[in-house]
Design a protein around this motif. Structure first.
Motif, PDB file in Angstrom:
ATOM      1  N   LYS B 440     122.202  38.069  47.952  1.00 18.14           N
ATOM      2  CA  LYS B 440     121.431  38.255  49.322  1.00 18.14           C
ATOM      3  C   LYS B 440     121.643  39.532  49.925  1.00 18.14           C
ATOM      4  O   LYS B 440     120.705  40.249  50.220  1.00 18.14           O
ATOM      5  CB  LYS B 440     121.303  36.971  50.162  1.00 18.14           C
ATOM      6  N   ASN B 441     123.000  39.595  50.207  1.00 22.43           N
ATOM      7  CA  ASN B 441     123.210  40.818  50.992  1.00 22.43           C
ATOM      8  C   ASN B 441     124.063  42.037  50.384  1.00 22.43           C
ATOM      9  O   ASN B 441     124.990  42.481  50.688  1.00 22.43           O
ATOM     10  CB  ASN B 441     124.307  40.416  52.217  1.00 22.43           C
ATOM     11  N   GLY B 442     123.382  42.428  49.044  1.00 27.51           N
ATOM     12  CA  GLY B 442     123.976  43.355  48.357  1.00 27.51           C
ATOM     13  C   GLY B 442     122.763  44.174  47.729  1.00 27.51           C
ATOM     14  O   GLY B 442     121.769  43.703  48.016  1.00 27.51           O
ATOM     15  N   PRO B 443     123.008  45.507  47.238  1.00 32.71           N
ATOM     16  CA  PRO B 443     121.979  46.267  46.595  1.00 32.71           C
ATOM     17  C   PRO B 443     121.440  45.783  45.377  1.00 32.71           C
ATOM     18  O   PRO B 443     122.094  44.686  44.621  1.00 32.71           O
ATOM     19  CB  PRO B 443     122.849  47.440  46.162  1.00 32.71           C
ATOM     20  N   LEU B 444     120.248  46.052  45.104  1.00 37.16           N
ATOM     21  CA  LEU B 444     119.681  45.426  43.969  1.00 37.16           C
ATOM     22  C   LEU B 444     120.251  45.934  42.613  1.00 37.16           C
ATOM     23  O   LEU B 444     120.099  47.169  42.354  1.00 37.16           O
ATOM     24  CB  LEU B 444     118.035  45.378  44.023  1.00 37.16           C
ATOM     25  N   ARG B 445     120.829  45.379  41.798  1.00 37.09           N
ATOM     26  CA  ARG B 445     121.320  45.905  40.524  1.00 37.09           C
ATOM     27  C   ARG B 445     120.814  45.311  39.206  1.00 37.09           C
ATOM     28  O   ARG B 445     120.905  45.670  38.140  1.00 37.09           O
ATOM     29  CB  ARG B 445     122.849  45.496  40.600  1.00 37.09           C
TER      30      ARG B 445
END
Lengths: 160, 515
Positions: B440-445
């Motif tokens: 939720k709180n990370g870049p989209l990988r």
């Protein structure tokens, strides 16, 4: 102790499958809260089953159950747990989820428990074996009870 | 320190009490008058969301099967948006986009049972309408949208979740955690291969009760619903759309203040179980869908299976359409539409092609991303067709603009015609995002993003196993069925779109990059 052990281990094992996806979607506090609800419920479920066992011990004649309460309760709960796991895994295939199927399942389980009760009453070695098992699960179960109590407190805090 | 109060000072203080009372009453009276001024003029807003409704299967948008005759009738005096896109490809991101006016990479509700980022708890459609003196009502059949609605419950005067979960009534304050754990205790965690309840003994009783109740309900309704009552497969409940439509009518008729009603119905989401009179209406109608080759993400469904499901889906839409007609006519007859803006839309579409069934897929083809948007306003004399690109994130700012309420500054959506004073931006790009495997709180990988600009659509697949960094590009004007991938054959256009998409993705990831 056997009740707590089985109920809580089953609960933790199944909840653990959800934790990876929950941890992606939730912050730590919500994740802890979600797990706490399941563990608090497992504690409640354990107490409920224990209550049922104690009630039976009070109702039934002393030499049927109360005298060998630990051993007979342990064997009953182990058999019931195996039957429940099988019901979850194969209930649909067995056509168990209707009155007839369920009563058949319940009847078989009851018969098996009855046989186990008789065997435990007849063979002292068997009785001692189950008592020893319950004894050995004491420490682990105490940890699980502690997890349940902490979870209950967490649930209360989240709802204040 | 104890202050002694003399008799004279006490009497002086007592004399000021009527003034305090007057001041308090004045505040109440003035706030009441603000509401009543608004009440006399401000229009009501009804947002009807029909889950998994694809615009590509609706005759009001040109589909050859006559699936929506009632909606076509309603649309004669409405604004019809032809290129309207969902924010995501399933309920959580799609619904959150509508309710927050932002895309999934901003609101972050892109997981199954996802909730929006904390900032949107204070920045959503219910909050702004509620602050504007509106009564706010919400209903949902869908447990994923229920999780979102309970997140906004502070700003909802009334909330109804069709399913009777213990957590709905006993743990409203901590709904997300309580609800998810309740699901796991009863039935196991949805969305993973392993799904067994975490309750060892009591769940057996629950399963028995649930199955018996299901059987009884199906038996009672077999006459009207030969394929069974609609029930989302994992959920322990059934519903009849007719009953929910009646409930909506009761709610809106009982509202005394101007209201915002958000009503989220599960049909035409699977299972496609219409009433008897709609079963088989498209049998042997001669319509043959365009065959499409299996995609990399194909689930292996044959065209035969896909087309049978598609036909049943179309029948189900026709049944839903009959209820639109009933709701609209009832509201009109009772005068409930005299001052009401009525919006019909969806959270995402549904797919029956390329070996893929329904919408649980990393792909973002038109049947999944293109959804209906029809806005009916009192007094509109003729149908207005909007061909500009729009997204469900535009709905919140548009409705706020329509009723004269302020639009929160960080809303990403735009005000749409007929509520906008300016013409739509022809250079606009709209996005649909699938990102459920990211933190939720990370870049989209890992995920898929579709960007539509003018006539072109660029789809970027990234991080998928065996499909690490792939693109597809289609010309939606010449190839609306998305059969001819132009990514390699038109490199200049592809490069231009790719630069824009990459820049946008970097911009949205930036707050979550470490260091």
């Amino acid at each position: 102790m056997v009740i707590v052990f089985l109920v809580q281990v089953w609960s933790i094992y199944n909840v653990w499958h959800a934790v990876p996806s929950w941890s992606l979607a939730m912050d730590t506090w919500t994740l802890a809260g979600t797990i706490a609800y399941t563990q608090a419920f497992a504690l409640f479920e354990s107490l409920l089953i224990l209550g049922l066992m104690v009630t039976l011990a009070v109702i039934l004649p002393r030499n049927w159950y109360k005298e060998r309460f630990v051993a007979q309760s342990s064997v009953a709960i182990i058999l019931a747990a195996v039957a429940s796991v099988l019901a979850h895994l194969y209930g649909q295939d067995w056509g168990m989820w209707n009155t007839r199927g369920f009563l058949t399942w319940l009847g078989i389980m009851f018969c098996l428990i009855l046989v186990a009760f008789i065997l435990v009453a007849r063979f002292e070695r068997l009785q001692r074996g189950f008592e020893a098992l319950a004894d050995r699960l004491l420490i682990l179960s105490s940890v699980y009870i502690a997890i349940g109590v902490v979870s209950l407190i967490l649930v209360l805090i989240r709802n204040i | 320190m104890i202050v002694k109060l003399h008799r004279r000072e006490f009497l002086k203080l007592a004399a000021t009490l009527p003034l305090l009372k007057l001041a308090w009453d004045w505040e109440r009276l003035s706030s009441a008058s603000r509401i009543s001024v608004q009440g006399s003029a401000a229009p009501n807003v009804v947002v009807l969301v029909f889950d998994a409704l694809s615009a590509t299967n609706m005759s009001v948008y040109g589909y050859p099967r006559e699936t929506t005759p009632n909606l076509s009738r309603i649309a004669r005096n409405a604004t019809v948006f032809h290129r309207h896109y969902a924010g995501g490809n399933f309920t959580s991101p799609g619904t959150a986009t509508l309710l927050t006016g932002s895309l999934p990479w901003t609101h972050r509700a892109f997981h199954l049972y996802g909730t929006v980022a904390r900032q949107f708890e204070e920045n959503n459609i219910f909050k702004v309408f509620s602050d504007g003196g509106y009564q706010t009502l919400a209903f949902t059949h869908n447990e994923l949208s229920a999780v979102l609605l309970y997140q906004f419950r502070e700003y909802l005067d009334s909330i109804k979740f069709a399913e009777q979960f213990f957590s709905n009534t006993h743990f409203e304050k901590d709904h997300t955690a309580a609800f998810l754990s309740e699901r796991v205790i009863e039935q196991g965690h949805r969305g993973v291969g392993w799904q067994l309840p975490s309750s060892l003994f009591l769940s057996v009783m629950y399963q028995l009760w649930r199955t018996r109740w299901k059987t009884d309900m199906q038996r009672q309704n077999r006459q009207d619903f030969p394929r069974g009552l609609p029930a989302p497969s994992p959920a322990p409940f059934f519903y009849r759309l007719e009953d929910e439509i009646d409930w909506v009518l009761e709610q809106v008729a009982a509202s005394s203040k101007p209201y915002l009603g958000y009503f989220h119905f599960l049909p035409p989401h699977e299972p496609y179980n219409p009433r008897r009179e709609f079963v088989g209406i498209f049998d042997n109608d001669g319509y043959v869908p365009v065959p499409k080759p299996p995609h990399h993400f194909s689930n292996g469904y044959s065209n035969k299976v896909l087309w049978r499901n598609r036909k049943e889906y179309d029948e189900y839409i026709a049944y839903v359409d009959s209820q639109w007609g009933r709701l609209f006519d009832s509201m009109q007859q009772r005068g409930l539409l005299d001052n009401t803006i009525l919006v019909i839309t969806s959270d995402h579409g549904e797919m029956f092609e390329r070996g893929i069934l329904e919408h649980i897929t990393p792909t973002l083809f038109e049947p999944i991303t293109r959804i209906p948007l029809i806005v009916w306003r009192p007094g509109q004399q003729e149908r207005v067709d909007i061909q500009a690109l729009t997204n469900n994130m535009d709905l919140m700012p548009s409705l706020l603009s329509a009723v004269g309420l302020p639009i929160p500054l960080d809303t990403e959506g735009e005000v749409l015609p007929p509520f906008s004073q300016t013409a739509p931006n022809p250079q606009r790009s709209v996005f649909t995002i699938e990102a459920k495997s990211n933190p939720k709180n990370g870049p989209l990988r890992i995920g898929t993003i579709a960007m539509v600009k003018d006539r072109y659509k660029l789809i970027h697949y990234f991080g998928h196993e065996g499909f690490e960094d792939e693109y597809e590009m289609f010309d939606l004007f010449n190839d609306p069925e998305e059969l001819d991938d132009l990514y390699l054959s038109q490199p200049d256009i592809a490069r231009e779109l790719k630069i824009e998409l990459t820049a946008k993705m970097n911009e949205m990831d930036q707050p979550y990059e470490k260091g």
